[in-house]
Design a protein around this motif. Structure first.
Motif, PDB file in Angstrom:
ATOM      1  N   ALA A   1      -7.802 -33.828 -53.264  1.00 31.45           N
ATOM      2  CA  ALA A   1      -8.455 -34.646 -52.230  1.00 31.45           C
ATOM      3  C   ALA A   1      -9.777 -34.012 -51.800  1.00 31.45           C
ATOM      4  N   ASN A   2      -9.778 -32.721 -51.564  1.00 35.10           N
ATOM      5  CA  ASN A   2     -11.007 -32.030 -51.173  1.00 35.10           C
ATOM      6  C   ASN A   2     -12.063 -32.103 -52.270  1.00 35.10           C
ATOM      7  N   TYR A   3     -11.632 -31.959 -53.511  1.00 37.14           N
ATOM      8  CA  TYR A   3     -12.570 -32.025 -54.631  1.00 37.14           C
ATOM      9  C   TYR A   3     -13.206 -33.420 -54.718  1.00 37.14           C
ATOM     10  N   LEU A   4     -12.389 -34.444 -54.564  1.00 39.14           N
ATOM     11  CA  LEU A   4     -12.931 -35.805 -54.612  1.00 39.14           C
ATOM     12  C   LEU A   4     -14.024 -35.985 -53.561  1.00 39.14           C
ATOM     13  N   ARG A   5     -13.807 -35.457 -52.362  1.00 36.29           N
ATOM     14  CA  ARG A   5     -14.827 -35.535 -51.315  1.00 36.29           C
ATOM     15  C   ARG A   5     -16.070 -34.734 -51.711  1.00 36.29           C
TER      16      ARG A   5
END
Length: 181
Positions: free
Chosen positions: A40-44
């Motif tokens: 999730a953090n990477y997608l952001r």
């Protein structure tokens, strides 16, 4: 409840138990939660916004399932792609649902140039094996506001009566499925 909330409830209940098991990997509930937070953090980090559609093209494997949870944790829309479909069918569906990101298994890396050529709106390509999210923090700070009608996933109907259509599932749909089975 959102589908990710159901999963997080299971983490609190079964933390150190095996959650995802495949031929190469075993992840506990806590490890799966942490992995989904990193995804999730990477997608952001790469600019994927809430509500954007993220296709996942992979066989059934632990890393793909953790990525699905990461997509949901990031409040993006999971678009499962059937690896048995033709490249043309996958391309048509990606374009129909305006998918912006593709998470893929190494088995499908040779198809990426075809997707790049045919899907100009598909701007992010993420290999499960590259694990680009490894450096991301595992804690994903989620907002508390959400709506049960927010879209969570878009499935292809398969096109048995003509061209495939998109079946849109929201939190309310998933909640009904989970609580009734």
């Amino acid at each position: 409840m959102r589908i990710i909330d159901f999963f997080d409830r299971a983490v609190r209940q079964f933390g150190e138990r095996a959650c995802l098991i495949d031929a190469d990997t075993t992840l506990t509930y806590q490890q799966t939660q942490a992995e989904s937070g990193r995804v999730a953090n990477y997608l952001r980090t790469v600019g994927v916004a809430e509500g954007e559609k993220v296709g996942i093209l992979a066989p059934n494997c632990a890393p793909a399932f953790a990525a699905i949870l990461g997509v949901m944790r990031a409040r993006c829309v999971w678009v499962p792609l059937n690896s048995r479909n033709s490249v043309n069918d996958i391309v048509q569906f990606l374009k129909m649902v305006d998918c912006t990101t593709l998470v893929y298994h190494a088995d499908f890396k040779d198809l990426i140039p075809e997707f790049e050529a045919a899907c100009p709106g598909l701007t992010n390509y993420v290999s499960l094996e590259d694990r680009r999210w490894e450096q991301e923090g595992e804690r994903y700070t989620d907002r508390l506001d959400w709506n049960e009608d927010d879209v969570v996933s878009v499935f292809s109907t398969g096109g048995t009566t003509g061209a495939p259509k998109a079946a849109v599932w929201c939190h309310k749909t998933w909640q009904a499925m989970i609580t009734n089975f």
